[in-house]
Design an enzyme around this catalytic site. Sequence first.
Site, mmCIF file in Angstrom:
data_model
loop_
_atom_site.group_PDB
_atom_site.id
_atom_site.type_symbol
_atom_site.label_atom_id
_atom_site.label_comp_id
_atom_site.label_asym_id
_atom_site.label_seq_id
_atom_site.Cartn_x
_atom_site.Cartn_y
_atom_site.Cartn_z
ATOM 1 N N TYR A 1 -4.864 -4.853 1.260
ATOM 2 C CA TYR A 1 -3.853 -3.794 1.168
ATOM 3 C C TYR A 1 -3.693 -3.342 -0.292
ATOM 4 C CZ TYR A 1 0.719 -1.579 0.889
ATOM 5 O OH TYR A 1 1.740 -0.707 0.611
HETATM 6 N N1 LIG Z 1 8.075 0.008 2.584
HETATM 7 C C1 LIG Z 1 7.718 -0.564 1.448
HETATM 8 O O1 LIG Z 1 8.352 -1.506 0.968
HETATM 9 C C2 LIG Z 1 6.521 -0.050 0.684
HETATM 10 C C3 LIG Z 1 6.199 -0.660 -0.550
HETATM 11 C C4 LIG Z 1 5.110 -0.206 -1.244
HETATM 12 C C5 LIG Z 1 4.351 0.854 -0.773
HETATM 13 N N2 LIG Z 1 4.668 1.421 0.423
HETATM 14 C C6 LIG Z 1 3.844 2.535 0.910
HETATM 15 O O2 LIG Z 1 4.706 3.588 1.295
HETATM 16 C C7 LIG Z 1 4.155 4.264 2.419
HETATM 17 C C8 LIG Z 1 5.135 4.299 3.568
HETATM 18 O O3 LIG Z 1 5.457 2.959 3.946
HETATM 19 P P1 LIG Z 1 6.441 2.638 5.155
HETATM 20 O O4 LIG Z 1 7.106 1.353 4.851
HETATM 21 O O5 LIG Z 1 7.244 3.833 5.469
HETATM 22 O O6 LIG Z 1 5.376 2.344 6.318
HETATM 23 P P2 LIG Z 1 5.311 2.908 7.811
HETATM 24 O O7 LIG Z 1 4.253 2.116 8.496
HETATM 25 O O8 LIG Z 1 6.674 2.927 8.419
HETATM 26 O O9 LIG Z 1 4.839 4.410 7.602
HETATM 27 C C9 LIG Z 1 3.486 4.803 7.509
HETATM 28 C C10 LIG Z 1 3.229 5.878 8.549
HETATM 29 O O10 LIG Z 1 1.867 6.314 8.435
HETATM 30 C C11 LIG Z 1 1.391 6.569 9.745
HETATM 31 N N3 LIG Z 1 -0.072 6.459 9.773
HETATM 32 C C12 LIG Z 1 -0.817 5.333 9.710
HETATM 33 N N4 LIG Z 1 -2.124 5.625 9.824
HETATM 34 C C13 LIG Z 1 -2.201 6.984 9.952
HETATM 35 C C14 LIG Z 1 -3.281 7.872 10.128
HETATM 36 N N5 LIG Z 1 -4.546 7.432 10.186
HETATM 37 N N6 LIG Z 1 -3.025 9.191 10.250
HETATM 38 C C15 LIG Z 1 -1.745 9.643 10.206
HETATM 39 N N7 LIG Z 1 -0.665 8.839 10.043
HETATM 40 C C16 LIG Z 1 -0.905 7.522 9.922
HETATM 41 C C17 LIG Z 1 2.038 5.500 10.615
HETATM 42 O O11 LIG Z 1 2.061 5.857 11.990
HETATM 43 C C18 LIG Z 1 3.424 5.385 9.984
HETATM 44 O O12 LIG Z 1 4.374 6.180 10.684
HETATM 45 C C19 LIG Z 1 2.842 3.555 2.741
HETATM 46 O O13 LIG Z 1 1.791 4.239 2.089
HETATM 47 C C20 LIG Z 1 3.041 2.183 2.141
HETATM 48 O O14 LIG Z 1 1.805 1.581 1.827
HETATM 49 C C21 LIG Z 1 5.746 0.997 1.159
#
Ligand SMILES: NC(=O)c1ccc[n+]([C@@H]2O[C@H](COP(=O)([O-])OP(=O)(O)OC[C@H]3O[C@@H](n4cnc5c(N)ncnc54)[C@H](O)[C@@H]3O)[C@@H](O)[C@H]2O)c1
Length: 323
Positions: free
Chosen positions: A154
């Site tokens: 990741y």
């Molecule tokens: N939540 C955290 O603490 C955190 C920390 C660091 C980074 N991030 C990054 O922030 C972003 C959002 O995280 P989150 O916690 O909201 O996660 P999440 O899983 O709730 O949201 C990600 C969304 O992307 C969609 N997705 C996945 N694959 C896809 C594809 N091939 N095509 C279209 N849509 C697709 C999923 O259905 C999901 O709704 C991500 O990139 C994650 O890596 C989050």
Amino acid sequence: MNRVLVTGGAGFLGAHVAEQLLRRGDRVRTLDNLDPFYDVRIKRRNLERLRAAGGAHHEFVYGDLRDARTCARVVDGVDGVVHLAALAGVRPSIQDPGRYMDVNVTGSQVLLSALAGQRRQVPVVFASSSSVYGGNTKVPFAESDPVDRPVSPYAASKKAGEVLCHTFHHLTGTPVTCLRFFTVYGPGQRPEMAIHQFTRRLVSGEALPFFGDGSTRRDYTYVDDVVAGVLAALDRAAGYRIYNLGGAETTSLADMVRILAEALDRPARLERLPEQPGDVRITYADTTLAQRDLGWRAKVPIREGVQRFVAWYLAERAAGGVA
Ligand SMILES: NC(=O)c1ccc[n+]([C@@H]2O[C@H](COP(=O)([O-])OP(=O)(O)OC[C@H]3O[C@@H](n4cnc5c(N)ncnc54)[C@H](O)[C@@H]3O)[C@@H](O)[C@H]2O)c1
């Protein structure tokens, strides 16, 4: 009024960002494939919330980031892009690294290529992660620290995303801002993340999976603060930039359990487990750059944020929302 594309808009952060953009009067197009990484009903409810908040100002496109035609369609006519779609989570990435690379790396490239094919340059904000710092022991983590030793697929995929964004910026001149989020929590948090999972287990009287001796520390960031940072980055885009968005304080795993148990007034039963491969001992953000350039700093202290999360969780549970 701007037209903003939010990829991953049905997810935790995406729905919060899209809702805030709609509230300030922007038009929002969300792209999401409703990946079943966690209960898809949560994502559908997020989309209902966006429909209620935005009406005709919100357009949802069901589709996959890795599909070039879908990406060409969703970037058409937008004034800014917040790219959040990804497979999130450190531990599952170790089980299925290829899929993480496919979605997070190839998918990001497909989106960037679609943007490169546009005549107009529009600012891009990319969701990176504190995990790129790997086992960095120098704290707090600064954007200038080396990040070439990720310790999970990741993390490697997020570092790769930053690199692709740089190449895209270099070749097209498009402003790109990579934001390294530090463990984001708040209403709607992904159900497998620790605060949400611990809350669910405390309420139902189950033991909490407790990895290691509880001394690992995380810099937690309340979701409203992160949304404010994303909007600031979108509005002030310039060049190629990387910023930490973190709470700038750390909480140990043991203290987090105590804070949650107090907030819920429930005793915590621990299931002690060994530390997990891919997990890091500490995350801790230096946010000097975000303060200087974006005028951003986290405002919600951990105890207050946890109270807000717990209130949301209990209300959702009472309404039959979250299990
Ligand atoms: N939540 C955290 O603490 C955190 C920390 C660091 C980074 N991030 C990054 O922030 C972003 C959002 O995280 P989150 O916690 O909201 O996660 P999440 O899983 O709730 O949201 C990600 C969304 O992307 C969609 N997705 C996945 N694959 C896809 C594809 N091939 N095509 C279209 N849509 C697709 C999923 O259905 C999901 O709704 C991500 O990139 C994650 O890596 C989050």
